[in-house]
Design a protein around this motif. Structure first.
Motif, PDB file in Angstrom:
ATOM      1  N   MET A   1       3.525   4.449  30.747  1.00 10.31           N
ATOM      2  CA  MET A   1       3.926   4.947  32.062  1.00 10.31           C
ATOM      3  C   MET A   1       3.960   6.478  32.038  1.00 10.31           C
ATOM      4  O   MET A   1       4.553   7.070  31.133  1.00 10.31           O
ATOM      5  N   ILE A   2       3.318   7.076  33.018  1.00  8.58           N
ATOM      6  CA  ILE A   2       3.250   8.531  33.128  1.00  8.58           C
ATOM      7  C   ILE A   2       3.834   8.932  34.472  1.00  8.58           C
ATOM      8  O   ILE A   2       3.435   8.390  35.508  1.00  8.58           O
ATOM      9  N   GLU A   3       4.774   9.849  34.457  1.00 10.67           N
ATOM     10  CA  GLU A   3       5.456  10.254  35.678  1.00 10.67           C
ATOM     11  C   GLU A   3       5.431  11.775  35.790  1.00 10.67           C
ATOM     12  O   GLU A   3       5.614  12.488  34.800  1.00 10.67           O
ATOM     13  N   ALA A   4       5.200  12.247  37.001  1.00 14.39           N
ATOM     14  CA  ALA A   4       5.230  13.687  37.256  1.00 14.39           C
ATOM     15  C   ALA A   4       5.875  13.927  38.606  1.00 14.39           C
ATOM     16  O   ALA A   4       5.656  13.167  39.552  1.00 14.39           O
ATOM     17  N   GLN A   5       6.668  15.002  38.706  1.00 18.32           N
ATOM     18  CA  GLN A   5       7.391  15.304  39.942  1.00 18.32           C
ATOM     19  C   GLN A   5       7.293  16.788  40.261  1.00 18.32           C
ATOM     20  O   GLN A   5       7.186  17.629  39.364  1.00 18.32           O
ATOM     21  N   THR A   6       7.347  17.075  41.530  1.00 22.08           N
ATOM     22  CA  THR A   6       7.457  18.449  41.989  1.00 22.08           C
ATOM     23  C   THR A   6       8.368  18.452  43.213  1.00 22.08           C
ATOM     24  O   THR A   6       8.968  17.428  43.557  1.00 22.08           O
ATOM     25  N   GLN A   7       8.459  19.587  43.875  1.00 21.78           N
ATOM     26  CA  GLN A   7       9.345  19.706  45.023  1.00 21.78           C
ATOM     27  C   GLN A   7       8.701  20.619  46.052  1.00 21.78           C
ATOM     28  O   GLN A   7       8.192  21.693  45.720  1.00 21.78           O
ATOM     29  N   ALA A   8       8.691  20.175  47.299  1.00 21.85           N
ATOM     30  CA  ALA A   8       8.152  20.993  48.376  1.00 21.85           C
ATOM     31  C   ALA A   8       9.150  22.090  48.750  1.00 21.85           C
ATOM     32  O   ALA A   8      10.334  22.027  48.386  1.00 21.85           O
ATOM     33  N   ASP A   9       8.693  23.061  49.497  1.00 21.77           N
ATOM     34  CA  ASP A   9       9.560  24.179  49.887  1.00 21.77           C
ATOM     35  C   ASP A   9      10.734  23.731  50.738  1.00 21.77           C
ATOM     36  O   ASP A   9      11.786  24.381  50.752  1.00 21.77           O
ATOM     37  N   ASP A  10      10.587  22.602  51.458  1.00 23.04           N
ATOM     38  CA  ASP A  10      11.685  22.114  52.291  1.00 23.04           C
ATOM     39  C   ASP A  10      12.662  21.236  51.525  1.00 23.04           C
ATOM     40  O   ASP A  10      13.572  20.644  52.109  1.00 23.04           O
ATOM     41  N   GLY A  11      12.465  21.123  50.195  1.00 23.77           N
ATOM     42  CA  GLY A  11      13.393  20.367  49.355  1.00 23.77           C
ATOM     43  C   GLY A  11      12.977  18.946  49.071  1.00 23.77           C
ATOM     44  O   GLY A  11      13.636  18.265  48.275  1.00 23.77           O
ATOM     45  N   MET A  12      11.895  18.448  49.683  1.00 18.54           N
ATOM     46  CA  MET A  12      11.486  17.064  49.463  1.00 18.54           C
ATOM     47  C   MET A  12      10.952  16.873  48.054  1.00 18.54           C
ATOM     48  O   MET A  12      10.069  17.601  47.608  1.00 18.54           O
ATOM     49  N   ASP A  13      11.525  15.896  47.342  1.00 11.91           N
ATOM     50  CA  ASP A  13      11.019  15.535  46.018  1.00 11.91           C
ATOM     51  C   ASP A  13       9.734  14.730  46.169  1.00 11.91           C
ATOM     52  O   ASP A  13       9.653  13.812  46.996  1.00 11.91           O
ATOM     53  N   LEU A  14       8.733  15.053  45.356  1.00 11.23           N
ATOM     54  CA  LEU A  14       7.438  14.384  45.398  1.00 11.23           C
ATOM     55  C   LEU A  14       7.121  13.855  44.010  1.00 11.23           C
ATOM     56  O   LEU A  14       7.294  14.566  43.008  1.00 11.23           O
ATOM     57  N   MET A  15       6.652  12.636  43.940  1.00  7.47           N
ATOM     58  CA  MET A  15       6.462  11.981  42.647  1.00  7.47           C
ATOM     59  C   MET A  15       5.112  11.274  42.600  1.00  7.47           C
ATOM     60  O   MET A  15       4.642  10.731  43.601  1.00  7.47           O
ATOM     61  N   ARG A  16       4.506  11.287  41.431  1.00 10.07           N
ATOM     62  CA  ARG A  16       3.327  10.462  41.144  1.00 10.07           C
ATOM     63  C   ARG A  16       3.608   9.694  39.874  1.00 10.07           C
ATOM     64  O   ARG A  16       4.076  10.256  38.879  1.00 10.07           O
ATOM     65  N   VAL A  17       3.341   8.399  39.892  1.00 10.21           N
ATOM     66  CA  VAL A  17       3.548   7.540  38.729  1.00 10.21           C
ATOM     67  C   VAL A  17       2.280   6.734  38.495  1.00 10.21           C
ATOM     68  O   VAL A  17       1.719   6.166  39.433  1.00 10.21           O
ATOM     69  N   GLU A  18       1.834   6.689  37.268  1.00 10.65           N
ATOM     70  CA  GLU A  18       0.703   5.842  36.884  1.00 10.65           C
ATOM     71  C   GLU A  18       1.124   5.015  35.678  1.00 10.65           C
ATOM     72  O   GLU A  18       1.871   5.493  34.809  1.00 10.65           O
ATOM     73  N   SER A  19       0.667   3.761  35.637  1.00  9.81           N
ATOM     74  CA  SER A  19       0.999   2.911  34.493  1.00  9.81           C
ATOM     75  C   SER A  19      -0.234   2.133  34.062  1.00  9.81           C
ATOM     76  O   SER A  19      -1.133   1.853  34.868  1.00  9.81           O
ATOM     77  N   PHE A  20      -0.254   1.788  32.783  1.00 12.00           N
ATOM     78  CA  PHE A  20      -1.371   1.045  32.194  1.00 12.00           C
ATOM     79  C   PHE A  20      -0.793  -0.078  31.339  1.00 12.00           C
ATOM     80  O   PHE A  20       0.180   0.133  30.606  1.00 12.00           O
ATOM     81  N   GLN A  21      -1.392  -1.244  31.439  1.00 16.78           N
ATOM     82  CA  GLN A  21      -0.893  -2.430  30.738  1.00 16.78           C
ATOM     83  C   GLN A  21      -2.012  -3.006  29.894  1.00 16.78           C
ATOM     84  O   GLN A  21      -3.165  -3.075  30.319  1.00 16.78           O
ATOM     85  N   ALA A  22      -1.674  -3.429  28.663  1.00 14.99           N
ATOM     86  CA  ALA A  22      -2.656  -4.068  27.793  1.00 14.99           C
ATOM     87  C   ALA A  22      -1.924  -4.967  26.805  1.00 14.99           C
ATOM     88  O   ALA A  22      -0.704  -4.882  26.648  1.00 14.99           O
ATOM     89  N   ALA A  23      -2.684  -5.850  26.160  1.00 13.45           N
ATOM     90  CA  ALA A  23      -2.088  -6.739  25.162  1.00 13.45           C
ATOM     91  C   ALA A  23      -1.819  -6.013  23.854  1.00 13.45           C
ATOM     92  O   ALA A  23      -0.965  -6.419  23.070  1.00 13.45           O
ATOM     93  N   SER A  24      -2.546  -4.920  23.607  1.00 12.94           N
ATOM     94  CA  SER A  24      -2.359  -4.143  22.379  1.00 12.94           C
ATOM     95  C   SER A  24      -2.693  -2.692  22.674  1.00 12.94           C
ATOM     96  O   SER A  24      -3.250  -2.350  23.731  1.00 12.94           O
ATOM     97  N   LEU A  25      -2.361  -1.816  21.726  1.00 12.16           N
ATOM     98  CA  LEU A  25      -2.601  -0.388  21.905  1.00 12.16           C
ATOM     99  C   LEU A  25      -4.087  -0.106  22.116  1.00 12.16           C
ATOM    100  O   LEU A  25      -4.457   0.771  22.901  1.00 12.16           O
ATOM    101  N   GLU A  26      -4.930  -0.871  21.445  1.00  8.33           N
ATOM    102  CA  GLU A  26      -6.373  -0.652  21.542  1.00  8.33           C
ATOM    103  C   GLU A  26      -6.901  -0.979  22.941  1.00  8.33           C
ATOM    104  O   GLU A  26      -7.992  -0.544  23.319  1.00  8.33           O
ATOM    105  N   GLY A  27      -6.138  -1.767  23.699  1.00  9.62           N
ATOM    106  CA  GLY A  27      -6.574  -2.148  25.030  1.00  9.62           C
ATOM    107  C   GLY A  27      -6.299  -1.104  26.096  1.00  9.62           C
ATOM    108  O   GLY A  27      -6.755  -1.254  27.247  1.00  9.62           O
ATOM    109  N   LEU A  28      -5.558  -0.047  25.774  1.00  6.73           N
ATOM    110  CA  LEU A  28      -5.300   1.017  26.741  1.00  6.73           C
ATOM    111  C   LEU A  28      -6.570   1.845  26.969  1.00  6.73           C
ATOM    112  O   LEU A  28      -7.456   1.880  26.108  1.00  6.73           O
TER     113      LEU A  28
END
Length: 536
Positions: free
Chosen positions: A202-229
């Motif tokens: 899971m990878i998450e990143a956040q920033t904030q607009a000038d008006d105070g709104m929190d903005l977020m992007r999240v990406e996730s990857f699923q596999a049966a093993s590490l090699e499957g990523l």
């Protein structure tokens, strides 16, 4: 487990003739978790546990201690020995059994009294469905959880890439590698051993607009093993896009409330169906005065446009080359997983059933799911939307523009990506849902370029929203995630093609007025940016 179960059942049944079911479940699990930010480790652990649960049912299948709001009384849980010390394991199971039996028997007495003095319930189905016992052992050797140092190195590297983007104020990478083996025995004769392994990034990143709104992007990857990523270069491209999206969102205008034509990408449509429809087709939500029962009395009625079919299939492990998080062979009550056709050509045909019956559905269909320490209920696994009215995906944009013009609207909306959502199903509350988009575009019918907007949520009620679907694209996309409900957090997948709606309602998202950081992040003022290894 089997020896102690036999002893407990034989001896307790002599004292209490109403004791009719006991099961022991054990999850033997090793989980490596590494959390990193800005190229450094925030947390790193690798616990191994054996979590045991004991289910006791007192009374009879028609009425027992789990009736109504008392389901929690049917299960107790605790940790047992990690070693193969039979004496230690037996003693821990013995203690759990006695504590659970005492609670179950006391609750059953209260249930009997309550049902005598209360009005008759609308659904008088039994509390438990007898099922044929299953004996199954999967001896598959699981891929070992990777060396902790290798996992830490990966998280450090991936999390360091965000230091290149000064407008990303907060970021993190979480890598979880899980290896488990689940054991279940019951007084019905069920004996099941099933292994499982998964890796989730899971990878998450956040920033904030000038008006105070929190903005977020999240990406996730699923596999049966590490090699499957995905390969490192692909992960790097995702990080770069997340940072670019956040930069664009900071400058985007805030969306206003709107109701009109909209196009949902496949991922967005999958989350929409999971929240708006899937939860309301879970079996236990069809009985009891505490549930809204949106679809309870709509069996064999049209609830979707006739070109849509919806199935839930935990037996399927992949779709279009993507691993499905909701895959399993036996559910948490020892019933084999099965493909369930919930809606056929728009007509409601079935519900997601655990061993808690409802009127017209007396048996489980292998969807009894729960966290290791909670009572199973009917839950989604791999929810899939299938369409017979499709157009080429490249033509969907023009179809959206045509609908905007038809309605005389000044614009429509395209929902490119989505981060999740939630829904209300309880009686006495609005039967509504809310889906949380992250990338939303205004599409204009006069040829102007699309405009990115922020701060918008999809809202609505299920019966109204579902009947505004006009057609779908061809390509099915998958959204993997973790779903939380009464029986805890379980891995799920949802899959759908892109959907064109004649009307979607959105509301303006509330936000705080916190000021963005005054100072730039450390190092940004230097002539040369800090060197970080590898992609993007």
């Amino acid at each position: 487990m089997q020896q102690e179960l036999n002893r407990a059942h034989t001896d307790l049944a002599k004292l209490d003739s109403s004791l009719y079911f006991i099961s022991y479940g054990v999850r033997d699990q090793t989980t490596a978790m590494v959390v990193g930010s800005q190229g450094s480790l925030v947390a790193s652990s690798r616990p191994s546990v054996r979590l045991a649960n004991v289910v006791v049912r007192d009374g009879g299948p028609a009425l027992d201690n789990t009736h109504g709001e008392n389901r929690f009384s049917g299960i107790s849980f605790g940790l047992i020995a990690l070693t193969s010390d039979k004496g230690a394991i037996a003693r821990e199971l013995w203690e759990l059994t006695f504590n659970e039996y005492r609670r179950a028997s006391e609750t059953y007495l209260n249930v009997k009294t309550t049902t005598e003095v209360n009005a008759k319930e609308e659904d008088t189905s039994p509390d438990f469905s007898p099922e044929a016992p299953h004996v199954y052992t999967d001896s598959t050797v699981l891929p070992r959880v990777s060396d902790q140092q290798a996992l830490e190195s990966m998280v450090r590297r991936y999390s360091s890439w965000f230091s290149r983007y000064p407008l990303v104020y907060r970021s993190g990478v979480v890598l979880m590698a899980d290896e488990s083996r689940r054991y279940l025995v019951s007084t019905e004769g069920t004996r099941i051993v099933v292994p499982d392994s998964s890796v989730r990034l899971m990878i998450e990143a956040q920033t904030q607009a000038d008006d105070g709104m929190d903005l977020m992007r999240v990406e996730s990857f699923q596999a049966a093993s590490l090699e499957g990523l995905p390969a490192e270069r692909e992960i790097g491209a995702v990080v770069e896009k997340m940072a670019s999206d956040l930069k664009s969102l900071r400058a985007a205008p805030v969306a206003e409330p709107f109701a009109g034509p909209a196009l949902l990408s496949g991922r967005a449509a999958a989350v929409f169906f999971h929240e708006d429809l899937g939860h309301r087709l879970e079996g236990h939500r069809q009985r009891g005065e505490q549930e809204g029962q949106t679809f309870t009395k709509k069996l064999n009625q049209e609830v979707l446009p006739e070109f849509l079919t919806v199935v839930d299939d935990p037996t399927q492990s992949t779709l279009s080359g993507v691993n499905l998080s909701g895959h399993y062979s036996y559910d948490d009550e020892g019933v084999p997983a099965s493909r369930v056709e919930l809606i056929q050509n728009g007509v409601l045909k079935n519900f997601l059933m655990s061993r808690m019956p409802i009127k017209g559905f007396e048996k489980s269909n292998g969807h009894g799911r729960a966290q290791a320490n909670l009572m199973p209920t009917g839950r989604q696994a791999n929810l899939m939307v299938i369409s017979s009215r499709t157009v080429k995906d490249r033509d969907l944009r023009q179809k959206l523009i045509d609908e905007i013009k038809k309605q005389g609207k000044s614009y429509g909306l395209y929902f490119e990506d989505i981060q999740g959502g939630f829904t209300l199903t309880q009686g006495g509350l609005p039967q509504s849902f809310l889906v949380l988009p992250v990338l939303v575009w205004k599409v204009f019918p006069d040829g102007r370029p699309d405009e990115l907007v922020r701060g918008v949520d999809i809202v609505g009620t299920p019966l109204a929203a579902l009947n505004h679907i006009l057609l779908t694209g061809e390509k099915t996309e998958v959204f993997n995630g973790i779903c939380g409900a009464e029986s805890g957090n379980v891995p799920v997948s949802a899959a759908a093609p892109a959907l064109l709606f004649s009307e979607i309602e959105v509301q303006k998202r509330t936000h705080l007025l916190n000021r963005p950081p005054i100072l730039p992040p450390p190092g940004v003022e230097m002539p040369e940016p800090p060197h970080t290894e590898g992609p993007p």
